[in-house]
Design a protein around this motif. Structure first.
Motif, PDB file in Angstrom:
ATOM      1  N   LYS A 286      87.525  60.870  73.492  1.00 38.58           N
ATOM      2  CA  LYS A 286      88.300  59.843  72.786  1.00 38.58           C
ATOM      3  C   LYS A 286      89.697  60.350  72.431  1.00 38.58           C
ATOM      4  O   LYS A 286      90.704  59.707  72.738  1.00 38.58           O
ATOM      5  N   THR A 287      89.741  61.503  71.781  1.00 36.86           N
ATOM      6  CA  THR A 287      91.046  62.053  71.394  1.00 36.86           C
ATOM      7  C   THR A 287      91.878  62.355  72.632  1.00 36.86           C
ATOM      8  O   THR A 287      93.084  62.116  72.659  1.00 36.86           O
ATOM      9  N   THR A 288      91.207  62.847  73.663  1.00 36.56           N
ATOM     10  CA  THR A 288      91.920  63.130  74.911  1.00 36.56           C
ATOM     11  C   THR A 288      92.539  61.848  75.465  1.00 36.56           C
ATOM     12  O   THR A 288      93.666  61.849  75.952  1.00 36.56           O
TER      13      THR A 288
ATOM     14  N   ALA B 271      92.346  69.753  70.523  1.00 38.83           N
ATOM     15  CA  ALA B 271      91.596  70.113  71.724  1.00 38.83           C
ATOM     16  C   ALA B 271      90.675  71.274  71.417  1.00 38.83           C
ATOM     17  O   ALA B 271      90.963  72.117  70.610  1.00 38.83           O
ATOM     18  N   ARG B 272      89.590  71.269  72.064  1.00 38.91           N
ATOM     19  CA  ARG B 272      88.688  72.403  71.906  1.00 38.91           C
ATOM     20  C   ARG B 272      88.445  73.029  73.257  1.00 38.91           C
ATOM     21  O   ARG B 272      88.844  72.505  74.290  1.00 38.91           O
ATOM     22  N   GLU B 273      87.778  74.126  73.264  1.00 36.51           N
ATOM     23  CA  GLU B 273      87.425  74.755  74.524  1.00 36.51           C
ATOM     24  C   GLU B 273      86.433  73.866  75.252  1.00 36.51           C
ATOM     25  O   GLU B 273      85.600  73.219  74.630  1.00 36.51           O
TER      26      GLU B 273
ATOM     27  N   LEU C 138      94.754  55.121  65.612  1.00 36.02           N
ATOM     28  CA  LEU C 138      94.249  55.907  64.493  1.00 36.02           C
ATOM     29  C   LEU C 138      93.075  56.750  64.982  1.00 36.02           C
ATOM     30  O   LEU C 138      92.068  56.211  65.442  1.00 36.02           O
ATOM     31  N   ASP C 139      93.220  58.068  64.892  1.00 37.97           N
ATOM     32  CA  ASP C 139      92.165  58.947  65.381  1.00 37.97           C
ATOM     33  C   ASP C 139      91.254  59.358  64.226  1.00 37.97           C
ATOM     34  O   ASP C 139      91.613  60.206  63.421  1.00 37.97           O
ATOM     35  N   GLU C 140      90.104  58.754  64.175  1.00 35.89           N
ATOM     36  CA  GLU C 140      89.109  59.006  63.124  1.00 35.89           C
ATOM     37  C   GLU C 140      89.721  58.962  61.723  1.00 35.89           C
ATOM     38  O   GLU C 140      89.661  59.943  60.972  1.00 35.89           O
ATOM     39  N   PRO C 141      90.302  57.817  61.362  1.00 34.54           N
ATOM     40  CA  PRO C 141      90.966  57.736  60.054  1.00 34.54           C
ATOM     41  C   PRO C 141      89.999  57.882  58.886  1.00 34.54           C
ATOM     42  O   PRO C 141      90.412  58.252  57.791  1.00 34.54           O
TER      43      PRO C 141
ATOM     44  N   PHE D  19      96.551  61.714  63.690  1.00 32.99           N
ATOM     45  CA  PHE D  19      95.822  62.787  64.367  1.00 32.99           C
ATOM     46  C   PHE D  19      94.477  63.039  63.694  1.00 32.99           C
ATOM     47  O   PHE D  19      94.353  62.931  62.473  1.00 32.99           O
ATOM     48  N   GLN D  20      93.513  63.388  64.531  1.00 35.77           N
ATOM     49  CA  GLN D  20      92.186  63.683  63.982  1.00 35.77           C
ATOM     50  C   GLN D  20      92.263  64.869  63.022  1.00 35.77           C
ATOM     51  O   GLN D  20      91.720  64.815  61.931  1.00 35.77           O
ATOM     52  N   ASN D  21      92.946  65.931  63.474  1.00 37.38           N
ATOM     53  CA  ASN D  21      93.232  67.040  62.553  1.00 37.38           C
ATOM     54  C   ASN D  21      94.601  66.735  61.974  1.00 37.38           C
ATOM     55  O   ASN D  21      95.597  66.932  62.638  1.00 37.38           O
TER      56      ASN D  21
HETATM   57 MG   LIG Z   1      88.363  63.486  68.692  1.00 34.86          MG
END
Ligand SMILES: [Mg+2]
Ligand SMILES: Nc1ncnc2c1ncn2[C@@H]1O[C@H](COP(=O)(O)OP(=O)(O)O)[C@@H](O)[C@H]1O
Lengths: 270, 408
Positions: free
Chosen positions: A44-46, B394-396, A177-180, A86-88
């Motif tokens: 999803k984030t990608t 991003a993760r591995e 919105l990424d995982e708000p 952003f999710q983070n």
């Molecule tokens: Mg994500």
């Protein structure tokens, strides 16, 4: 030609051997609230990163207002009207809340180097306008009271809302919105759902990621479900909720077992 | 860890944004006293015959301008530049290349104004050079920029030494024999008309050094006035954004390459005007004024003074350019008894050793510098902790196997 606000056609991205997003077709129309859901690591984030220009799709095309945005730099895509969170959380931590939102106004304002160095009357006027607009968006997300606090000193839920204010300040057509709701308590989540509705009412199309299905059921009008990079289902919340492939993806159990669990929890809205 | 940060942040009060530019009464008085001291000092030194002091302070002024320019690059935009002195060199040589023929064109009555015309020209040429150098490298990561600027500084110096295109006169410097820069407008008149004595020990005559002293500090004042405006401006904020999180800045529509280029080019302008003034002040330039060590010195002024902070830069220039020069000046004026010329120059060269140690010490104990800018201090002291990931979302690839999903 397409009439969709955003449309992905066969969007694919590979990282080495891993196909993180695999041949995805999806669209978002003006005025919708659309959710992209799927288990952790589904891509999803990608997908958002492709949509906002951080990653370039390996194959396929993504159109915004009918024109391809593939290969464009993130700031160019932002200027065309796609904004995101952003999710983070990625706020500017050492800036105050209002300064964070003021940076959102950057691309809609134009004072150049000379205006900044010599504080010309137009530059002053624009600076005041930037401040006023930023205050407006802070108020919109309910953060007026903490305008001068450092972004990093705000509680988690407030940081998430600040990121939304900053994204809205760019006057997007589409906000991603990424995982708000991640990390929010139930009350904050309820408030967030109201906020999402108000964003749409303000004329901004909403595309949001969530991995908790329950959260999106109330607010999303349409849902796409990703699993292992593939689109496995789409439709209204009700359709998606009852889709065996979705249930399988989410629980890794047979649909029967899911039904049993569902009944156990006492929820029966089928 | 948290306590440690809190401890370090003591004295770094977070000013609310829109009062950040406004000064307290105490600060205003302090600045007024400083300005008064800068004006009175050369008169006293001249009157009491301590002429070397005027030159030393004037050179400090030049380094303040240089460091103010570098501060835009390093302090505001967060870029590392090890070749700053190259822009100083560009300005200095442009002064010779343009100033001498220009004075000829202007003729005897107007030639005194050549400096004031060359000043912006030198600044703009430095901007163009900065743009040409910056364009290809601004897309690269910070460390590459440091290496490229370091190389650039050396290339410029080597070109000057090797009399490139036959216009630099090599190591001998400029102007060549028979040429000279025109004396600035008004100097002859001031020299003739301004002199007075007070008692037996005080005799004041207006000199070329005093003239340039005041020109330099007028430039310092102007530079500070305009650079201060950057702090709470659209451009200044975009630099803060780029510094803190480039990905987020781009997502907000900030063209990070352009933002960095702006910093680099504006910074180069101040290097250029300082260089032009240096040339006129000295009436002579040669490549040995533009060594790598000079670049390091300017960087040290910014880092030790306090990145992003204008008072920090002034203080840094005083400490790093000033103190060793004062010591050398006093030593050669015989204040410490009869020292040989070698001892005097050894004393002033030891400064690099001291700076090295000082830099290491500062980075360990006070990374925000002596007089830090509030915002920069917060960044350097790691208030970042409160916000998670600064990595791309991003993760591995292998991560997926560990994710919390109950797939059978
Ligand atoms: Mg994500
Ligand atoms: N830059 C990258 N390099 C390698 N793998 C990546 C990269 N970005 C994402 N991935 C992988 O793509 C997959 C999808 O991740 P992501 O989009 O973050 O999932 P989610 O649906 O939880 O947001 C994961 O396996 C992740 O490790």
């Amino acid at each position: 030609m397409t009439s969709h606000l955003m449309e992905a056609r066969g969007a694919t991205i590979r990282f080495g051997g891993l196909t993180a997003v695999d041949n995805v077709d999806m669209y978002v129309d003006v005025g919708e609230i659309v959710a992209l859901i799927g288990p952790n690591g589904a891509g999803k984030t990608t997908y958002f990163n492709m949509l906002t220009g951080i990653y370039k799709p390996t194959e396929g095309d993504i159109l915004f207002n009918g024109a391809s945005i593939v290969g464009k730099a993130p700031h160019v895509i932002a200027r065309q009207g796609i904004s995101r969170t952003f999710q983070n959380i990625r706020l500017f931590p050492a800036l105050s809340a209002i300064e964070n939102v003021m940076i959102g106004r950057h691309m809609r304002t134009k004072t150049g180097a000379l205006g900044a160095l010599f504080k010309t009357p137009p530059a002053r006027k624009e600076e005041q306008q930037i401040q006023a607009d930023a205050e407006k968006w802070l108020a919109f997300v309910g953060l007026s009271g903490v305008a001068n606090e450092l972004a990093s000193s705000l509680p988690y839920g407030a940081q998430r809302r600040l990121e939304i204010a900053r994204a809205l300040a760019t006057e997007p057509q589409l906000i991603c919105l990424d995982e708000p709701a991640a990390g929010m308590n139930p009350q904050e989540t309820a408030e967030l759902n109201l906020l999402v509705g108000r964003i749409r009412d303000a004329g901004v199309t909403v595309f949001l990621i969530e991995h908790d299905m329950k959260v999106v059921m109330e607010i999303a009008e349409r849902i796409y479900v990703l699993d292992f990079g593939k689109l496995i289902a789409q439709g209204t919340p009700r359709e998606v909720q009852n889709n065996p492939a979705v249930i399988e993806a989410y629980l890794g159990l047979g649909a029967d077992a899911l039904m049993a669990k569902h009944l156990d929890e006492g929820g029966d809205d089928a | 860890m948290r306590e440690l940060i809190a401890e370090r942040l003591k004295g770094v009060t977070a000013k609310p944004l829109f009062t950040a530019g406004k000064m307290t009464a105490a600060q205003k008085i302090g600045i007024a006293l400083l300005v008064a001291a800068v004006i009175v000092a050369p008169i006293l030194f001249q009157g009491f015959g301590q002429l070397f002091m005027i030159r030393i302070i004037a050179v400090i002024g030049l380094y303040i301008i240089l460091a103010l320019g570098l501060n835009i690059v390093v302090g505001y935009a967060g870029l590392l530049d090890f070749g700053r002195i190259a822009f100083y060199a560009v300005g200095a040589y442009v002064a010779m290349w343009v100033g001498i023929p220009l004075a000829g064109l202007l003729g005897e009555t107007l030639e005194g104004w050549s400096y004031f015309l060359v000043l912006p020209i030198g600044g703009l040429v430095a901007c163009v050079v900065g743009l040409l150098l910056g364009l290809p490298v601004m897309r690269l990561r910070g460390d590459y920029l440091a290496i490229v600027t370091l190389g650039f500084g050396e290339i410029v110096r080597i070109c000057l030494t090797n009399n490139i295109f036959g216009i630099t006169n090599g190591a001998a410097g400029l102007p060549g024999s028979g040429d000279s820069l025109a004396a600035p407008a008004g100097l002859a008149w001031l020299r003739r008309n301004v002199h007075f004595t007070i008692g037996n020990n005080f005799e004041f005559t207006f000199t070329s050094n005093i003239y340039w002293y005041f020109v330099i500090f007028a430039l310092v004042a102007l530079s500070i006035l305009v650079i201060r405006n950057l702090d709470n401006s659209r451009l200044g904020r975009s630099w803060a954004a780029v510094r803190e999180d480039e990905v987020a800045a781009q997502a907000m529509g900030v063209n990070t390459t352009v933002a960095k280029l702006y910093a680099f080019v504006i910074g180069a302008f101040f290097g250029g005007i300082a260089g032009v003034t240096f040339s006129y002040f000295q009436a002579f330039v040669s490549p040995e004024s533009f060594t790598f060590l000079e670049s390091v010195l300017v960087l040290a002024i910014v880092v030790i003074g306090g990145m992003g902070s204008i008072p920090g830069v002034i203080f840094g220039a005083l400490a790093i350019q000033g103190i060793p020069e004062f010591i050398r000046g006093f030593a050669s004026a015989g204040w410490f008894g009869n020292l040989s010329a070698e001892t005097v120059s050894a004393i002033s060269n030891y400064r690099y050793l001291v700076f090295g140690a000082l830099m290491v010490f500062m980075m360990a104990v006070r990374p925000q510098g002596l007089i830090p800018q509030t915002r920069r201090a917060r960044e350097l002291l790691g208030e970042y902790d409160a916000i998670d990931g600064h990595e791309l979302d991003a993760r591995e690839p292998g991560d997926r196997a560990n994710s919390t999903r109950g797939r059978a």
